[in-house]
Design an enzyme around this catalytic site. Structure first.
Site, PDB file in Angstrom:
ATOM      1  N   THR A 145       0.846  -1.196   0.000  1.00 41.17           N
ATOM      2  CA  THR A 145       0.000   0.000   0.000  1.00 41.17           C
ATOM      3  C   THR A 145       0.882   1.247   0.000  1.00 41.17           C
ATOM      4  O   THR A 145       0.447   2.304  -0.455  1.00 41.17           O
ATOM      5  CB  THR A 145      -0.937   0.022   1.227  1.00 41.17           C
ATOM      6  OG1 THR A 145      -0.186  -0.366   2.385  1.00 41.17           O
ATOM      7  CG2 THR A 145      -2.098  -0.915   1.039  1.00 41.17           C
ATOM      8  N   LYS A 158       0.716   5.080  -1.988  1.00 41.52           N
ATOM      9  CA  LYS A 158       0.921   6.396  -1.354  1.00 41.52           C
ATOM     10  C   LYS A 158       1.948   7.209  -2.128  1.00 41.52           C
ATOM     11  O   LYS A 158       1.782   8.417  -2.328  1.00 41.52           O
ATOM     12  CB  LYS A 158       1.367   6.213   0.110  1.00 41.52           C
ATOM     13  CG  LYS A 158       0.283   5.579   0.982  1.00 41.52           C
ATOM     14  CD  LYS A 158       0.798   5.037   2.321  1.00 41.52           C
ATOM     15  CE  LYS A 158      -0.230   4.083   2.920  1.00 41.52           C
ATOM     16  NZ  LYS A 158       0.308   3.263   4.037  1.00 41.52           N
TER      17      LYS A 158
HETATM   18  C1  26Q Z   1       0.625 -13.536  13.496  1.00 37.01           C
HETATM   19  C2  26Q Z   1       0.659 -14.363  14.590  1.00 37.01           C
HETATM   20  C3  26Q Z   1       1.351 -14.009  15.725  1.00 37.01           C
HETATM   21  C4  26Q Z   1       2.016 -12.803  15.762  1.00 37.01           C
HETATM   22  C5  26Q Z   1       1.976 -11.953  14.666  1.00 37.01           C
HETATM   23  C6  26Q Z   1       1.287 -12.329  13.522  1.00 37.01           C
HETATM   24  C7  26Q Z   1       1.243 -11.414  12.356  1.00 37.01           C
HETATM   25  C8  26Q Z   1       1.150 -10.042  12.547  1.00 37.01           C
HETATM   26  C9  26Q Z   1       1.108  -9.172  11.479  1.00 37.01           C
HETATM   27  C10 26Q Z   1       1.254 -11.882  11.049  1.00 37.01           C
HETATM   28  C11 26Q Z   1       1.209 -10.998   9.975  1.00 37.01           C
HETATM   29  C12 26Q Z   1       1.127  -9.634  10.186  1.00 37.01           C
HETATM   30  C13 26Q Z   1       1.056  -8.632   9.127  1.00 37.01           C
HETATM   31  C14 26Q Z   1       0.878  -8.869   7.849  1.00 37.01           C
HETATM   32  C15 26Q Z   1       0.836  -7.770   6.876  1.00 37.01           C
HETATM   33  O1  26Q Z   1       0.982  -6.610   7.214  1.00 37.01           O
HETATM   34  N1  26Q Z   1       0.602  -8.072   5.604  1.00 37.01           N
HETATM   35  C16 26Q Z   1       0.535  -7.034   4.593  1.00 37.01           C
HETATM   36  O2  26Q Z   1      -0.826  -6.655   4.434  1.00 37.01           O
HETATM   37  C17 26Q Z   1      -0.944  -5.533   3.575  1.00 37.01           C
HETATM   38  C18 26Q Z   1      -2.403  -5.111   3.547  1.00 37.01           C
HETATM   39  O3  26Q Z   1      -3.159  -6.034   2.855  1.00 37.01           O
HETATM   40  C19 26Q Z   1      -0.416  -5.869   2.186  1.00 37.01           C
HETATM   41  O4  26Q Z   1      -0.458  -4.708   1.400  1.00 37.01           O
HETATM   42  C20 26Q Z   1       1.008  -6.391   2.269  1.00 37.01           C
HETATM   43  O5  26Q Z   1       1.437  -6.840   0.990  1.00 37.01           O
HETATM   44  C21 26Q Z   1       1.094  -7.520   3.270  1.00 37.01           C
HETATM   45  O6  26Q Z   1       2.441  -7.930   3.448  1.00 37.01           O
END
Ligand code: 26Q
Length: 833
Positions: free
Chosen positions: A672, A676
């Site tokens: 995203t 921006k």
């Molecule tokens: C899961 C279990 C335990 C602890 C943490 C997590 C965890 C936390 C955050 C797993 C994943 C995330 C974040 C993922 C993330 O930010 N993904 C992004 O999402 C965006 C919005 O859709 C996309 O634009 C990105 O490409 C993607 O990487």
């Protein structure tokens, strides 16, 4: 009356209203200073000013908030509940003023107090209740739902500590806690009366009553209370104010009392502290799961409180008749993090409301929709069955029952395919059995979506292929978007005003209108103004960089920015390889390139992710060597800005010329930040990954720099066997760069420091940096050539903004609403009460 007379009278009335507004703003700020904070003009600090101004803004919000909630109630509107473990809100003051349409009025009034909105804004803490893309997306969605008049509610956790502060000490990342609530939070309203119990642990007592009905009772559980805190979400100039409800953990009184009765005061107090740890801190992992017990408890804690709250609201209208529940309630799961909600709603309906399994399941699947945000295997949530059953024994039973009914269906649909049962099962079999949260989310939802066209295809073709074959119509795409209010109007006022001068202000709510900028690319005086705005933004960022890092950079140089969480798949390392090879070119001949370049990095590494932290150290070490080398005549500077977050993004993005979106094709679900940058007139250098592909489609191939393998080619290369050493041995500049890294050129005091980086590339290179290296370098030379022609570059900058219409989160939310939620918008009228 002539038209111009009419205009005159309208302006006069307008001015009167504005001056009345100014007077009451001034009165209220003064009132908060003297009455709420017991200060005066002389003793008031910056923080006092901020608090008084914020509390004044809150009065405008509160009035609209009540009106909005009342209107939703009166209409018995269908609601959308957006459940997310993360809301990366950033600051609220400027954004609230922009959305309320009161920016100019407040700007004038605070000047009378001898300060400016910018100065006041600097004292606000970011609400950093998220890691990165997924959390910021949730925040943009709330803005769009409010702006579109949709009854949308955010639900999450009120972490006492958000994403850590990042300091760079001796080139290394150091984490310190984010005490964002230390000076109070004027944007939240605590609701101590809104309290729900949440259970953990214990066991399930099963019984059969006289009528032969089966009952389950959750016994001996320990209990935590969830207390609500509300944060207002104003729409853009439409009087709608929606709600973000965040839960804080509170210990139960009864729980304490049992100890008090036994005279064990200290134990009672320490148990209270332990209980309240639940909402203490955000897990700082982005795209990386961590099977921590406390994380699972956080997920269930907020899900349980939220569903109790949703059901309470529903029952106000429909009492025990749940047949209308899915017509009045949509729940969107922001990734699998809140997916335990599927089992929890089943539990509440079956054990609590005494509905049958089939009734409950029909309601549940019609209510939930699931958004996937990642294809990386290490990010997909899996919880050990043992841990799950210990913490949530009843949910474990329910999940087993869901799974067994589901697998029966699978066996019916694919009778001759025995492998498929194992692949699709919610329970991953093996030594240590796991609950696969994505499988639970898919089975329990009527909609499953990816976040860009490519990502949604990957979900269907590989990640969840079996599920797609079973239920093709569940699967759909919702390409991400960003709110133009924060990401253009508020963060880049000069560009925003220039655009409005040219095409009017309709674009703020209808971003496709930016297309109307296209003809202005042929207007020389407009080009000059556009260039001037960008240069002034770059000058401001240069001043910040000088203050923050002590590095003097040339505002006229090409500002080349990669700002995002540190992760190997995002390939910050590829950017560093380019920087080093460019340095080597300049060492031989400082006149070898056509544009001076400043490479700007920003991004946090998860505290336990050693490789990501070492990559930060490499970036800062390379910067040290390169920035201080007189031979290259200042043609290249590298800057690593500490503590990248929403507020820093708001400074960097308006000042950038080049946006680095260089993930391995097929790994970045959407991105995203890419949107921006384009919206603020930067050109993208990027791979055919995530939403980059859609940016290419919108701005045209003349106006973007695409390089590297596409996702099909990445798959092919991996399948045929990828050998990074082949590239190392055949590309001289790559070999030289890698050798410099591994031999300690950038770490003279610790020669082997960066060996792990060189080795991981030479022997694994999981993200195919070497395969894309040459194409990337070549494209960067093209970038420099094009940047050296100011006029052509500026035209392309305008075409990028003109082509950004699709990437408004208003468009994304309109699609969610049309295909998944089906809510009616509820207009809010002000006027007399
Ligand atoms: C899961 C279990 C335990 C602890 C943490 C997590 C965890 C936390 C955050 C797993 C994943 C995330 C974040 C993922 C993330 O930010 N993904 C992004 O999402 C965006 C919005 O859709 C996309 O634009 C990105 O490409 C993607 O990487």
């Amino acid at each position: 009356m002539s038209n111009s007379q009419g205009e005159l009278i309208k302006t006069e009335i307008d001015n009167k209203v504005k001056s009345k507004t100014r007077n009451s703003i001034k009165k209220s700020i003064l009132n908060h200073l003297t009455q709420t904070l017991a200060k005066d003009k002389f003793s008031a600090t910056k923080l006092d000013m901020y608090t008084s101004v914020a509390l004044t803004v809150r009065e405008y919000l509160s009035e609209r908030w009540s009106k909005t909630q009342r209107a939703y109630h009166d209409k018995q509107a269908k609601r959308i509940y957006y459940l997310s473990l993360e809301f990366l809100m950033g600051k609220s003051l400027i954004n609230s003023l922009v959305n309320l349409g009161l920016y100019d009025e407040f700007d004038d009034v605070v000047k009378e107090f001898g300060t400016t909105l910018q100065e006041i804004d600097a004292t606000e803490f970011d609400a950093g209740l998220g890691n990165g893309g997924l959390g910021r997306l949730a925040a943009c969605f709330l803005d769009s739902m409010a702006t579109m008049g949709l009854p949308g509610y955010g639900y999450g956790i009120r972490y006492e500590y958000g994403i850590f502060f990042q300091k760079i000490v001796n080139g290394y990342q150091i984490e310190t806690p984010d005490p964002w609530l230390r000076y109070g939070n004027p944007w939240e309203i605590p609701r101590p009366e809104l309290l729900y119990p949440v259970k953990f642990y214990g066991y399930i007592a099963e019984s059969t009553d006289a009528e032969g009905k089966h009952h389950c009772e959750w016994k001996d559980a320990s209990e935590v209370m969830a207390m609500a805190h509300d944060i207002s979400i104003p729409g853009y100039k439409n009087n709608t104010v929606n709600n973000l409800r965040l839960w804080a953990a509170k210990s139960t009184r009864e729980f304490d009392l049992s100890y008090f009765n036994h005279g064990n005061y200290e134990q009672a107090v320490s148990d209270k502290v332990i209980t309240e740890n639940l909402s203490k801190v955000l897990y700082p992992n982005d795209n990386m799961r961590q099977g921590k017990e406390l994380r699972l408890k956080q997920e269930y804690f907020f899900v349980s409180a939220t569903l109790q709250d949703i059901i309470r609201r529903y029952k106000k209208y429909y009492a025990k008749d749940f047949s209308l529940f899915p017509d009045k309630t949509a729940i969107q799961l922001n990734d699998t993090h809140p997916a335990v909600a599927i089992a929890e709603l089943m539990r509440l309906l079956i054990d609590g409301e005494k509905l049958t399994w089939d009734e409950s399941w029909a309601i549940t699947t019609k209510t939930f929709a699931y958004t996937n945000h990642t294809v990386l295997p290490e990010a997909l949530e899996k919880w050990s069955v043992e841990l799950f059953a210990k913490i949530l024994p009843r949910h474990m039973q329910i999940i087993y029952e869901i799974n067994s009914r589901f697998l029966n269906e699978v066996a019916k649909k694919f009778p001759k395919n025995s492998d498929i049962l194992g692949r699709m099962s919610i329970i991953e079999e093996g030594e240590d059995k796991k609950v696969q949260m994505a499988h639970l989310a898919i089975v329990g939802s009527h909609s499953v979506n990816g976040v860009s066209a490519l990502h949604s295809d990957i979900i269907k073709d590989s990640l969840f292929k079996d599920f797609y074959l079973m239920w093709p119509s569940k699967f759909n795409n919702k390409t991400n978007g960003i709110t133009p209010r924060r990401w253009l109007v508020a963060c880049n006022p000069a560009l925003s005003n220039l655009i409005t001068e040219a095409i009017g202000d309709k674009w703020v709510k209808d971003l496709y209108k930016l297309k109307e900028l296209t003809p202005f690319a042929n207007d020389n005086s407009f080009l000059e103004k556009w260039e001037k705005v960008k240069l002034e933004n770059k000058q401001r960022l240069s001043e910040y960089i000088l203050k923050a890092n002590g590095i003097k950079i040339d505002p006229e140089s090409l500002f080349d920015c990669q700002i995002k969480r540190l992760h190997e798949y995002k390939r910050q390392l590829l950017n560093i390889l380019h920087a080093i090879s460019l340095y080597n070119i300049l060492k031989e001949n400082p006149k070898a390139i056509q544009s001076k370049r400043t490479i700007i990095f920003g991004g946090k590494a998860a505290p336990g992710y050693h490789m990501a932290k070492l990559i930060i150290k490499l970036a800062t070490s390379a910067a040290n060597v390169i920035n201080n080398d007189k031979d290259i005549d200042g043609m290249l500077k590298i800057v690593f800005l500490a503590n990248y977050g929403v507020s820093l993004a708001e400074k960097i993005i308006p000042a950038s010329n080049l946006s680095e979106q260089i993930s391995t094709a097929g790994t970045e679900a959407s991105g995203t930040g890419n949107m921006k940058f384009a919206l603020n007139g930067a050109l993208t250098i990027g791979t055919l990954d995530g939403a980059n592909i859609e940016i290419l489609e919108e701005v045209g191939e003349e106006n973007i720099f695409i390089f590297g393998l596409n996702s099909a080619e990445v798959d092919q290369l991996r399948n045929k066997g990828y050998n990074p050493a082949d590239y190392y041995n055949s590309i001289d500049s790559l070999k030289k760069t890698i050798d410099m890294i591994s031999s300690g050129f950038f770490s003279p005091d610790e020669k082997t420091l960066f060996e792990p980086i060189a080795n991981s590339l030479l022997y694994h290179d999981r993200y195919l940096l070497f395969a894309d290296y040459e194409s990337y370098i070549k494209t960067q030379r093209q970038v420099e050539k094009e940047f050296s022609d100011k006029k052509i570059w500026t035209k392309k900058s305008i075409f990028n903004v003109a082509g950004s219409g699709k990437f408004s989160s208003d468009r994304t939310i309109a699609e969610y609403n049309k295909n998944i939620w089906r809510l009616k918008s509820v207009p809010i009228k002000m006027g007399r009460k």
